[in-house]
Design a protein around this motif. Structure first.
Motif, mmCIF file in Angstrom:
data_model
loop_
_atom_site.group_PDB
_atom_site.id
_atom_site.type_symbol
_atom_site.label_atom_id
_atom_site.label_comp_id
_atom_site.label_asym_id
_atom_site.label_seq_id
_atom_site.Cartn_x
_atom_site.Cartn_y
_atom_site.Cartn_z
ATOM 1 N N ALA A 102 43.299 27.229 5.643
ATOM 2 C CA ALA A 102 43.775 28.160 6.661
ATOM 3 C C ALA A 102 42.982 29.458 6.738
ATOM 4 O O ALA A 102 43.220 30.273 7.629
ATOM 5 N N SER A 103 42.039 29.679 5.840
ATOM 6 C CA SER A 103 41.430 31.002 5.729
ATOM 7 C C SER A 103 40.446 31.347 6.832
ATOM 8 O O SER A 103 40.099 32.517 7.010
ATOM 9 N N SER A 104 39.975 30.344 7.586
ATOM 10 C CA SER A 104 38.976 30.636 8.625
ATOM 11 C C SER A 104 38.896 29.484 9.619
ATOM 12 O O SER A 104 39.467 28.414 9.409
ATOM 13 N N GLY A 105 38.181 29.727 10.701
ATOM 14 C CA GLY A 105 37.831 28.681 11.651
ATOM 15 C C GLY A 105 39.003 27.931 12.237
ATOM 16 O O GLY A 105 39.985 28.518 12.697
ATOM 17 N N ILE A 106 38.899 26.622 12.222
ATOM 18 C CA ILE A 106 39.923 25.764 12.816
ATOM 19 C C ILE A 106 41.256 25.927 12.101
ATOM 20 O O ILE A 106 42.306 25.991 12.730
ATOM 21 N N GLY A 107 41.240 26.006 10.782
ATOM 22 C CA GLY A 107 42.482 26.160 10.037
ATOM 23 C C GLY A 107 43.207 27.438 10.391
ATOM 24 O O GLY A 107 44.442 27.453 10.538
ATOM 25 N N LEU A 108 42.466 28.521 10.554
ATOM 26 C CA LEU A 108 43.057 29.795 10.952
ATOM 27 C C LEU A 108 43.713 29.670 12.320
ATOM 28 O O LEU A 108 44.828 30.159 12.538
ATOM 29 N N ALA A 109 43.035 29.011 13.252
ATOM 30 C CA ALA A 109 43.590 28.821 14.599
ATOM 31 C C ALA A 109 44.854 27.969 14.556
ATOM 32 O O ALA A 109 45.832 28.246 15.260
ATOM 33 N N CYS A 110 44.851 26.931 13.726
ATOM 34 C CA CYS A 110 46.030 26.068 13.598
ATOM 35 C C CYS A 110 47.216 26.857 13.050
ATOM 36 O O CYS A 110 48.346 26.732 13.543
ATOM 37 N N ALA A 111 46.958 27.660 12.021
ATOM 38 C CA ALA A 111 48.031 28.464 11.436
ATOM 39 C C ALA A 111 48.591 29.450 12.449
ATOM 40 O O ALA A 111 49.809 29.652 12.540
ATOM 41 N N THR A 112 47.719 30.061 13.227
ATOM 42 C CA THR A 112 48.145 31.001 14.259
ATOM 43 C C THR A 112 49.008 30.314 15.303
ATOM 44 O O THR A 112 50.038 30.856 15.731
ATOM 45 N N THR A 113 48.614 29.118 15.711
ATOM 46 C CA THR A 113 49.379 28.357 16.694
ATOM 47 C C THR A 113 50.801 28.114 16.206
ATOM 48 O O THR A 113 51.772 28.361 16.926
ATOM 49 N N LEU A 114 50.928 27.610 14.993
ATOM 50 C CA LEU A 114 52.240 27.266 14.459
ATOM 51 C C LEU A 114 53.106 28.503 14.259
ATOM 52 O O LEU A 114 54.300 28.505 14.577
ATOM 53 N N ALA A 115 52.498 29.576 13.762
ATOM 54 C CA ALA A 115 53.250 30.808 13.549
ATOM 55 C C ALA A 115 53.701 31.413 14.875
ATOM 56 O O ALA A 115 54.840 31.893 14.994
#
Length: 256
Positions: free
Chosen positions: A23-36
């Motif tokens: 989740a710290s960068s890139g695609i993972g960061l975007a995914c975490a932002t979406t869910l939150a």
């Protein structure tokens, strides 16, 4: 006669617990932002504590809920202990991954093991550990892997990466079949090349960029925002009848 209209399923993730690896960068960061942003409380997993804290602070400023877990997901004992110590997660999204590219004849065994340990083994057991917790609680869930268009095609210098992502597609189908009666859905998202820190060198090479653009039918490379709708769809009840499949966000790369 009055027509009874169907009700559109909700994309709301309020009161859902989500976990995002990588989740710290890139695609993972975007995914975490979406869910939150959709209302979920998101546990952010990665090795880089500083990056996770930065992301959590940014989410906090938006009023979103999150916590961090500094962990290398290839350390399976630590991963299992961490999941067992927490309440079950309704949504588990695996975005941790890496690529080491080389011609197939030049592949080193150490590189092969490194890619498979993260892309396949860690992803597999993350889902296993999370599914056990859900089944113990008799709760449904949605599991999502960030796979790749390369899970459906081949590519020069990408034999190991392609093999790892094909493997993810394989265990996704098998898990979906096994866990369907427990209402645990398992799917993948298969992006094309997305602009992130990891792909910067590829996009900076004119020859490689021309190759990418010649294969992406929409004639542009992907942005992390292009994946966020797919993440929300698969995480929410809007995809309640979707399991064992891959959602391609590849600009038409695999359409041929």
């Amino acid at each position: 006669m009055t027509i009874s209209l169907p009700i559109t399923p909700s994309f709301d993730l309020f009161k859902k617990r989500a976990l995002v690896s990588g989740a710290s960068s890139g695609i993972g960061l975007a995914c975490a932002t979406t869910l939150a942003s959709a209302g979920a409380h998101v546990t952010l997993i990665a090795r880089r504590e500083e990056k996770l804290l930065e992301l959590k602070e940014a989410l906090d400023q938006e009023g979103y809920q999150s916590d961090i877990l500094v962990l290398d997901v290839t350390q399976l004992d630590a991963l299992e202990q961490a999941l067992n110590a927490r309440e079950p997660y309704d949504i588990v999204l695996n975005s941790a991954g890496l690529a080491i590219h080389s011609p197939a004849l030049d592949t080193q065994q150490a590189d092969f093991d490194t890619v498979f340990d993260l892309n396949v083994k860690a992803a597999y057991f993350l889902f296993q550990f999370a599914a056990r917790r859900l089944m113990e609680a008799q709760k449904p869930g949605s599991f999502i892997s960030i796979s790749s268009q390369m899970a459906h095609v081949g590519g020069i210098d990408r034999a190991v990466y392609c093999a790892s992502k094909h493997a993810v597609e394989g265990f996704t189908k098998a898990m979906a079949i096994e866990w369907g009666k427990q209402n645990i859905r398992v799917n993948t998202i298969c992006p094309t090349f997305i602009k992130t820190e990891l792909t910067a060198s590829t996009f900076a090479d004119p020859e490689k960029l021309a190759w990418l653009q010649s294969n992406i039918k929409l004639d542009r490379v992907g942005e992390v925002e292009d994946l966020m709708g797919a993440v929300l769809y698969l995480a929410s009840s809007a995809s309640g009848m979707v399991t064992g499949t891959s959602l391609k966000v590849d600009g038409g790369w695999t359409a041929e």
